[in-house]
Motif scaffolding. Structure first.
Motif, PDB file in Angstrom:
ATOM      1  N   LEU A   1     -62.221  23.006 -85.672  1.00 16.29           N
ATOM      2  CA  LEU A   1     -62.710  22.899 -87.045  1.00 16.29           C
ATOM      3  C   LEU A   1     -62.985  21.448 -87.422  1.00 16.29           C
ATOM      4  N   LYS A   2     -62.226  20.519 -86.856  1.00 19.83           N
ATOM      5  CA  LYS A   2     -62.455  19.099 -87.141  1.00 19.83           C
ATOM      6  C   LYS A   2     -63.875  18.701 -86.744  1.00 19.83           C
ATOM      7  N   SER A   3     -64.346  19.193 -85.608  1.00 21.19           N
ATOM      8  CA  SER A   3     -65.710  18.859 -85.185  1.00 21.19           C
ATOM      9  C   SER A   3     -66.747  19.527 -86.086  1.00 21.19           C
ATOM     10  N   PHE A   4     -66.446  20.743 -86.572  1.00 18.31           N
ATOM     11  CA  PHE A   4     -67.363  21.420 -87.498  1.00 18.31           C
ATOM     12  C   PHE A   4     -67.480  20.627 -88.804  1.00 18.31           C
ATOM     13  N   VAL A   5     -66.341  20.137 -89.289  1.00 15.36           N
ATOM     14  CA  VAL A   5     -66.331  19.386 -90.540  1.00 15.36           C
ATOM     15  C   VAL A   5     -67.100  18.080 -90.390  1.00 15.36           C
ATOM     16  N   GLU A   6     -66.968  17.440 -89.247  1.00 16.08           N
ATOM     17  CA  GLU A   6     -67.693  16.183 -89.017  1.00 16.08           C
ATOM     18  C   GLU A   6     -69.199  16.409 -89.077  1.00 16.08           C
ATOM     19  N   ALA A   7     -69.654  17.545 -88.573  1.00 12.79           N
ATOM     20  CA  ALA A   7     -71.087  17.867 -88.645  1.00 12.79           C
ATOM     21  C   ALA A   7     -71.509  18.076 -90.094  1.00 12.79           C
ATOM     22  N   ARG A   8     -70.654  18.725 -90.881  1.00 13.85           N
ATOM     23  CA  ARG A   8     -70.950  18.914 -92.307  1.00 13.85           C
ATOM     24  C   ARG A   8     -71.034  17.570 -93.023  1.00 13.85           C
ATOM     25  N   GLU A   9     -70.115  16.675 -92.709  1.00 13.82           N
ATOM     26  CA  GLU A   9     -70.080  15.370 -93.379  1.00 13.82           C
ATOM     27  C   GLU A   9     -71.336  14.562 -93.082  1.00 13.82           C
ATOM     28  N   ALA A  10     -71.828  14.654 -91.841  1.00  8.64           N
ATOM     29  CA  ALA A  10     -73.065  13.950 -91.490  1.00  8.64           C
ATOM     30  C   ALA A  10     -74.236  14.509 -92.288  1.00  8.64           C
TER      31      ALA A  10
ATOM     32  N   PRO B   1     -54.930  35.455 -93.545  1.00 10.08           N
ATOM     33  CA  PRO B   1     -55.502  34.145 -93.213  1.00 10.08           C
ATOM     34  C   PRO B   1     -56.891  34.293 -92.610  1.00 10.08           C
ATOM     35  N   GLY B   2     -57.875  33.675 -93.256  1.00  2.89           N
ATOM     36  CA  GLY B   2     -59.244  33.847 -92.801  1.00  2.89           C
ATOM     37  C   GLY B   2     -60.078  32.589 -92.926  1.00  2.89           C
ATOM     38  N   ILE B   3     -61.342  32.726 -92.558  1.00  6.65           N
ATOM     39  CA  ILE B   3     -62.295  31.615 -92.597  1.00  6.65           C
ATOM     40  C   ILE B   3     -63.703  32.211 -92.576  1.00  6.65           C
ATOM     41  N   GLU B   4     -64.680  31.461 -93.056  1.00 12.01           N
ATOM     42  CA  GLU B   4     -66.085  31.834 -92.914  1.00 12.01           C
ATOM     43  C   GLU B   4     -66.799  30.706 -92.182  1.00 12.01           C
ATOM     44  N   LEU B   5     -67.296  31.004 -90.987  1.00 13.58           N
ATOM     45  CA  LEU B   5     -67.951  30.006 -90.164  1.00 13.58           C
ATOM     46  C   LEU B   5     -69.466  30.158 -90.243  1.00 13.58           C
ATOM     47  N   SER B   6     -70.150  29.038 -90.406  1.00 14.46           N
ATOM     48  CA  SER B   6     -71.609  29.028 -90.313  1.00 14.46           C
ATOM     49  C   SER B   6     -71.991  28.938 -88.845  1.00 14.46           C
ATOM     50  N   ALA B   7     -72.883  29.818 -88.405  1.00 10.83           N
ATOM     51  CA  ALA B   7     -73.244  29.883 -86.995  1.00 10.83           C
ATOM     52  C   ALA B   7     -74.749  29.914 -86.824  1.00 10.83           C
TER      53      ALA B   7
ATOM     54  N   GLY C   1     -63.737  35.079 -89.857  1.00 14.46           N
ATOM     55  CA  GLY C   1     -62.603  35.229 -88.957  1.00 14.46           C
ATOM     56  C   GLY C   1     -61.419  35.711 -89.768  1.00 14.46           C
ATOM     57  N   LEU C   2     -60.850  36.860 -89.418  1.00 13.71           N
ATOM     58  CA  LEU C   2     -59.758  37.450 -90.194  1.00 13.71           C
ATOM     59  C   LEU C   2     -58.512  37.615 -89.336  1.00 13.71           C
ATOM     60  N   ASN C   3     -57.369  37.387 -89.960  1.00 10.53           N
ATOM     61  CA  ASN C   3     -56.067  37.500 -89.287  1.00 10.53           C
ATOM     62  C   ASN C   3     -55.889  36.397 -88.254  1.00 10.53           C
ATOM     63  N   LEU C   4     -56.149  35.171 -88.632  1.00  5.57           N
ATOM     64  CA  LEU C   4     -56.064  34.030 -87.718  1.00  5.57           C
ATOM     65  C   LEU C   4     -54.634  33.549 -87.558  1.00  5.57           C
ATOM     66  N   ASP C   5     -54.351  32.984 -86.394  1.00  4.35           N
ATOM     67  CA  ASP C   5     -53.074  32.316 -86.152  1.00  4.35           C
ATOM     68  C   ASP C   5     -53.227  30.859 -86.559  1.00  4.35           C
ATOM     69  N   LEU C   6     -52.685  30.511 -87.708  1.00  6.22           N
ATOM     70  CA  LEU C   6     -52.873  29.163 -88.246  1.00  6.22           C
ATOM     71  C   LEU C   6     -52.120  28.098 -87.463  1.00  6.22           C
ATOM     72  N   THR C   7     -51.194  28.516 -86.607  1.00  2.00           N
ATOM     73  CA  THR C   7     -50.414  27.538 -85.841  1.00  2.00           C
ATOM     74  C   THR C   7     -51.115  27.130 -84.556  1.00  2.00           C
ATOM     75  N   ASN C   8     -52.206  27.769 -84.218  1.00  2.00           N
ATOM     76  CA  ASN C   8     -52.893  27.489 -82.962  1.00  2.00           C
ATOM     77  C   ASN C   8     -53.631  26.152 -83.043  1.00  2.00           C
ATOM     78  N   PRO C   9     -53.291  25.167 -82.190  1.00  3.63           N
ATOM     79  CA  PRO C   9     -53.927  23.847 -82.273  1.00  3.63           C
ATOM     80  C   PRO C   9     -55.424  23.869 -81.967  1.00  3.63           C
ATOM     81  N   THR C  10     -55.866  24.861 -81.186  1.00 10.12           N
ATOM     82  CA  THR C  10     -57.299  24.965 -80.875  1.00 10.12           C
ATOM     83  C   THR C  10     -58.121  25.140 -82.143  1.00 10.12           C
ATOM     84  N   LEU C  11     -57.581  25.907 -83.095  1.00 11.45           N
ATOM     85  CA  LEU C  11     -58.288  26.155 -84.351  1.00 11.45           C
ATOM     86  C   LEU C  11     -58.573  24.846 -85.072  1.00 11.45           C
ATOM     87  N   HIS C  12     -57.550  24.038 -85.260  1.00  8.49           N
ATOM     88  CA  HIS C  12     -57.697  22.820 -86.057  1.00  8.49           C
ATOM     89  C   HIS C  12     -58.542  21.766 -85.345  1.00  8.49           C
ATOM     90  N   ALA C  13     -58.409  21.681 -84.019  1.00  7.46           N
ATOM     91  CA  ALA C  13     -59.206  20.710 -83.279  1.00  7.46           C
ATOM     92  C   ALA C  13     -60.690  21.054 -83.346  1.00  7.46           C
TER      93      ALA C  13
END
Length: 276
Positions: free
Chosen positions: A92-101, A61-67, A78-90
């Motif tokens: 990422l939601k803000s990152f996606v909102e920036a992309r949408e704008a 489980p991974g991701i590529e973050l723009s920084a 990010g490699l070997n992520l815990d997909l159940t961690n609520p911090t991850l999804h919360a």
């Protein structure tokens, strides 16, 4: 030798294959493991892992973050992520909102240039998690405004071109801390492709490592052999994890094949063992 690919994209960001199709293609290519690393989303990871399990291929489980690195954009895997961690999804939601704008601004610029492009032309909402510049390029091509994806980028949506809008990326430390918070390893992606002075990535790597970076993507299709050698020696000397991957995107990067890049990129399974 068992081979892997720790940098792969699906249509949940800017690839063209579904997560299941990515797993099937990796299996047919003879790979032992892959990491699905879509941009700013983990929406396809569960599907890819399920398909991989059925095929006997390991999916990390991974991701590529723009920084943001002092005003320049860099990418952190990010490699070997815990997909159940609520911090991850919360987060990422803000990152996606920036992309949408940003996407709304790019769409407006294209329309002001006279192109009949709407949100519907960028893809089906039920199939997408992230809309990125390749979606704009494909829309321009599908409408007949350009002949190729490369032409769309070169004329309209790269820095300095009329429809380009800079991405509002989070600070690199935020990305590294997020990856650590959800149990993952933070890896600098493709360090030699950034436009730094004299193509020297080591000041970048040094600062990121001081702030928690775990490793470097050493093996990459656009890294020349001397660059791979220099990165390898640096990582060994500074106790950094080494990874590698093709940066596969399907038809959006048609010259890049999963597991081998342009045909010569090989990542041994031993690197995944060290990552774990």
């Amino acid at each position: 030798m068992k081979l892997i690919d720790l940098h792969v994209h699906s249509n949940k960001s800017d690839g063209t294959l579904t997560p299941s199709e990515v797993a099937k293609l990796a299996h047919s290519a003879g790979l032992s493991a892959i990491a699905l690393t879509d941009h700013d989303t983990v929406a396809g990871v569960a599907e890819c892992m399920e398909a991989g399990q059925a095929l006997g291929i390991e999916v990390i489980p991974g991701i590529e973050l723009s920084a943001d690195f002092h005003g320049k954009e860099v990418h952190i895997l990010g490699l070997n992520l815990d997909l159940t961690n609520p911090t991850l999804h919360a987060t990422l939601k803000s990152f996606v909102e920036a992309r949408e704008a940003r996407n709304k601004k790019m769409l407006q610029k294209l329309q002001e240039l006279g192109f009949d492009i709407t949100e519907a032309d960028l893809g089906k909402p039920e199939e997408l998690s992230i809309i990125a510049r390749p979606h704009f390029a494909r829309a321009l091509m599908n409408k007949g405004y350009v002949k190729t994806l490369d032409e769309a980028f070169e004329k309209y949506i790269t820095p300095g071109k009329p429809a380009y809008v800079k991405k509002a990326a989070p600070d690199y430390k935020v990305c590294i801390d997020l990856i650590h918070a959800v149990g993952g390893k933070a890896i600098l992606a493709h360090p030699y492709i950034y436009k730094f002075t004299n193509r020297n990535p080591f000041p970048l790597i040094e600062e990121l490592a001081y702030n928690g970076l775990d490793g470097v993507e050493v093996i990459y299709p656009k890294h020349y052999d001397p660059e791979v050698h220099r990165l390898t020696q640096y990582c060994k000397g500074h106790h950094l994890i080494m990874t590698g991957g093709s940066d596969f995107h399907g038809d959006n990067k048609p010259d890049i094949r999963i597991g081998c890049g342009f045909g010569r990129t090989e990542v041994p399974y031993t690197l995944l063992e060290e990552l774990k």
